[in-house]
Write a protein that holds these residues in place. Structure first.
Motif, PDB file in Angstrom:
ATOM      1  N   ASP A 271      26.311  16.551  14.756  1.00 20.66           N
ATOM      2  CA  ASP A 271      26.178  17.660  13.807  1.00 20.66           C
ATOM      3  C   ASP A 271      27.250  17.697  12.727  1.00 20.66           C
ATOM      4  O   ASP A 271      27.421  18.711  12.052  1.00 20.66           O
ATOM      5  N   SER A 272      27.993  16.592  12.520  1.00 23.93           N
ATOM      6  CA  SER A 272      29.068  16.601  11.514  1.00 23.93           C
ATOM      7  C   SER A 272      28.496  16.279  10.128  1.00 23.93           C
ATOM      8  O   SER A 272      27.341  15.840  10.008  1.00 23.93           O
ATOM      9  N   LEU A 273      29.330  16.446   9.118  1.00 22.95           N
ATOM     10  CA  LEU A 273      28.884  16.085   7.761  1.00 22.95           C
ATOM     11  C   LEU A 273      28.637  14.585   7.651  1.00 22.95           C
ATOM     12  O   LEU A 273      27.766  14.152   6.898  1.00 22.95           O
ATOM     13  N   GLN A 274      29.414  13.810   8.391  1.00 18.28           N
ATOM     14  CA  GLN A 274      29.184  12.351   8.410  1.00 18.28           C
ATOM     15  C   GLN A 274      27.762  12.049   8.885  1.00 18.28           C
ATOM     16  O   GLN A 274      27.076  11.191   8.326  1.00 18.28           O
ATOM     17  N   HIS A 275      27.346  12.782   9.905  1.00 22.23           N
ATOM     18  CA  HIS A 275      25.975  12.586  10.413  1.00 22.23           C
ATOM     19  C   HIS A 275      24.939  13.016   9.367  1.00 22.23           C
ATOM     20  O   HIS A 275      23.916  12.352   9.203  1.00 22.23           O
ATOM     21  N   ALA A 276      25.243  14.113   8.672  1.00 23.44           N
ATOM     22  CA  ALA A 276      24.308  14.582   7.635  1.00 23.44           C
ATOM     23  C   ALA A 276      24.182  13.524   6.536  1.00 23.44           C
ATOM     24  O   ALA A 276      23.083  13.248   6.036  1.00 23.44           O
ATOM     25  N   LYS A 277      25.320  12.912   6.170  1.00 26.32           N
ATOM     26  CA  LYS A 277      25.303  11.875   5.121  1.00 26.32           C
ATOM     27  C   LYS A 277      24.433  10.696   5.547  1.00 26.32           C
ATOM     28  O   LYS A 277      23.621  10.194   4.777  1.00 26.32           O
ATOM     29  N   LYS A 278      24.617  10.268   6.786  1.00 27.22           N
ATOM     30  CA  LYS A 278      23.817   9.133   7.295  1.00 27.22           C
ATOM     31  C   LYS A 278      22.334   9.477   7.303  1.00 27.22           C
ATOM     32  O   LYS A 278      21.478   8.647   7.027  1.00 27.22           O
ATOM     33  N   LEU A 279      22.065  10.731   7.622  1.00 23.36           N
ATOM     34  CA  LEU A 279      20.667  11.178   7.680  1.00 23.36           C
ATOM     35  C   LEU A 279      20.037  11.112   6.285  1.00 23.36           C
ATOM     36  O   LEU A 279      18.924  10.600   6.108  1.00 23.36           O
ATOM     37  N   VAL A 280      20.774  11.604   5.288  1.00 20.98           N
ATOM     38  CA  VAL A 280      20.251  11.588   3.914  1.00 20.98           C
ATOM     39  C   VAL A 280      19.975  10.140   3.490  1.00 20.98           C
ATOM     40  O   VAL A 280      18.940   9.836   2.898  1.00 20.98           O
ATOM     41  N   ARG A 313      24.450  25.770   9.518  1.00 16.13           N
ATOM     42  CA  ARG A 313      24.245  26.126   8.104  1.00 16.13           C
ATOM     43  C   ARG A 313      24.853  25.081   7.175  1.00 16.13           C
ATOM     44  O   ARG A 313      24.282  24.735   6.147  1.00 16.13           O
ATOM     45  N   ILE A 314      26.060  24.599   7.516  1.00 14.66           N
ATOM     46  CA  ILE A 314      26.732  23.586   6.682  1.00 14.66           C
ATOM     47  C   ILE A 314      25.865  22.323   6.613  1.00 14.66           C
ATOM     48  O   ILE A 314      25.629  21.755   5.546  1.00 14.66           O
ATOM     49  N   PHE A 315      25.372  21.924   7.768  1.00 19.11           N
ATOM     50  CA  PHE A 315      24.519  20.731   7.883  1.00 19.11           C
ATOM     51  C   PHE A 315      23.244  20.925   7.058  1.00 19.11           C
ATOM     52  O   PHE A 315      22.844  20.070   6.262  1.00 19.11           O
ATOM     53  N   ASP A 321      20.812  20.693  -0.501  1.00 23.66           N
ATOM     54  CA  ASP A 321      21.382  20.343  -1.808  1.00 23.66           C
ATOM     55  C   ASP A 321      20.887  18.980  -2.292  1.00 23.66           C
ATOM     56  O   ASP A 321      21.026  18.641  -3.462  1.00 23.66           O
ATOM     57  N   ARG A 322      20.374  18.203  -1.389  1.00 27.03           N
ATOM     58  CA  ARG A 322      19.830  16.891  -1.766  1.00 27.03           C
ATOM     59  C   ARG A 322      18.308  16.893  -1.659  1.00 27.03           C
ATOM     60  O   ARG A 322      17.671  15.864  -1.413  1.00 27.03           O
TER      61      ARG A 322
END
Ligand code: SAH
Ligand code: SF4
Length: 373
Positions: A271-280, A313-315, A321-322
């Motif tokens: 659930d980190s931002l790093q994970h969100a980046k990889k997901l995008v 929410r951050i995730f 935003d993308r």
């Protein structure tokens, strides 16, 4: 003594073969299915558009027993879990979720599942057996009857999600057979956009599904990090994320939303931002929607808990935003273990037991029943 075949387990092809072998025309196959699924009649004596001798032969050649409702567990949120006892004493379950403008039924495709995802309660059971097309469809018939009983008038199930027990694409033929009946205007007549097959990622079957059926596809992704996915979902060792991306890029996208990706949010795991980046990055080029599902805790995965609201929410915002829609989906029916990943065919008396204890007790019951037969 020769044991009879169960009528509810026969596919349209089986019926056609039977009628042809008995000197009848093939259209009779569809007629039998119409009695089952439109008129909800499972007694051949009442099949009035069939000749009398054929009705008698049907009565003699098949066992007409249906799965019976073993337990209904109503949730405080109007949903309910229905536990069905199958003819061999095993249990399958489905979850009925009525809401304002739709009625969704979450159906099972197998008893257990052999995919062994670490966060999933069904995965702890292992696979006992596939459900037949008839057993999948009777979940819908029984749910429709429940809606009448509950006085939810003029309503029948409108949406089907294959998100109960089992990996639907590991039981391909029976699931495709059931989907065909669900979207057949002469049988259940559901919209093809409203039948969703959810999979952990069996790639050859996903490719085949794209050719065979126009239904909606959901992928249980849960992380876009290949190594981590192999730890969470053993199937990823066989079919990597890179291979999955290629298959999905070629998949004939059928619904407005394209492909739905399910992402169970597990605190401190994915659930980190790093994970969100990889997901995008993984989703780039795909028409995708992501459902963020807070992890449902259960005794078999006690160290995994849901991501907190703030982090969710951050995730979510990072994705939004993308331009990737990412609604948070709270599972319904949690108070009766009816939520995603909590289905392990538990009866009321078993709800607080760990899945392994339940599975072992069930196995003993099942073997005892087999010995009796
Ligand atoms: N086998 C199929 C469909 C059944 S699982 C699949 O994996 O897609 C239905 C959904 O519940 C999947 O997205 C699955 O990953 C999710 N799920 C499993 N365990 C869960 C848990 N503990 N909390 C929340 N969702 C879970
Ligand atoms: Fe099976 Fe789906 Fe659970 Fe994985 S998440 S073990 S594929 S039911």
């Amino acid at each position: 003594m020769l044991t009879k075949k169960y009528a509810i387990q026969q596919t349209e092809e089986n019926w056609i073969d039977w009628f042809l072998a008995n000197g009848e025309k093939s259209f009779r196959g569809k007629q039998v299915l119409e009695w089952f699924y439109i008129k909800q009649t499972f007694n051949p004596e009442h099949f009035t558009n069939l000749p009398k001798q054929i009705r008698e032969k049907l009565q003699n050649d098949f066992d007409w027993g249906l799965p019976i409702i073993d337990t209904i567990l109503p949730s405080s949120d109007e949903s309910e879990k229905i536990l069905l006892k199958l003819h061999d004493g095993l249990f399958a379950e489905c979850v009925l979720m009525p809401s304002e403008n739709r009625v969704t039924l979450c159906v099972s495709s197998q008893v257990g599942c052999r995919m062994a995802c670490t966060f999933c309660q069904t995965g702890k059971m292992g696979l006992t057996r596939n459900l037949t097309t008839g057993e999948i469809l009777t979940q819908v018939v029984i749910a429709n009857k429940r809606l009448i009983e509950r006085n939810i008038l003029n309503r029948s199930v409108t949406n089907i999600v294959f998100m109960g027990m089992g990996e639907p694409l590991d039981n391909y033929d029976n699931v495709v057979g059931a989907c065909k009946a669900l979207i057949d205007p002469k049988l259940f007549g559901l919209s093809k956009h409203k039948v969703t097959v959810s999979t952990s990622g069996l790639l050859p079957q996903i490719e085949q599904l794209g050719k065979d059926l126009p239904v909606a596809l959901a992928i249980s992704l849960h992380t876009a990090d290949n190594e981590q996915r192999s730890q969470m979902m053993p199937i990823n060792k066989k079919y990597s994320l890179e291979q999955m991306k290629q298959v999905l890029l070629n998949y004939p996208v059928q619904t407005r939303h394209g492909i739905t990706f399910e992402y169970v949010m597990i605190q401190g795991v994915n659930d980190s931002l790093q994970h969100a980046k990889k997901l995008v990055k993984f989703l780039h080029g795909l028409k995708a929607k992501v459902n963020l599902i807070p992890m449902n805790p259960h005794p078999g995965a006690a160290n995994m808990v849901a991501t907190d609201f703030e982090q969710m929410r951050i995730f979510q915002k990072y994705l939004a935003d993308r331009s990737i829609p990412a609604p948070v989906r709270y599972s319904r029916g949690q108070d009766v273990s009816a939520a995603c990943g909590q289905l392990a065919a538990k009866r009321k008396d078993e709800i607080n037991l760990p899945p392994r204890t339940v599975a072992l007790a069930r196995r003993r019951e099942y073997l005892a029943e087999k010995v009796k037969q």
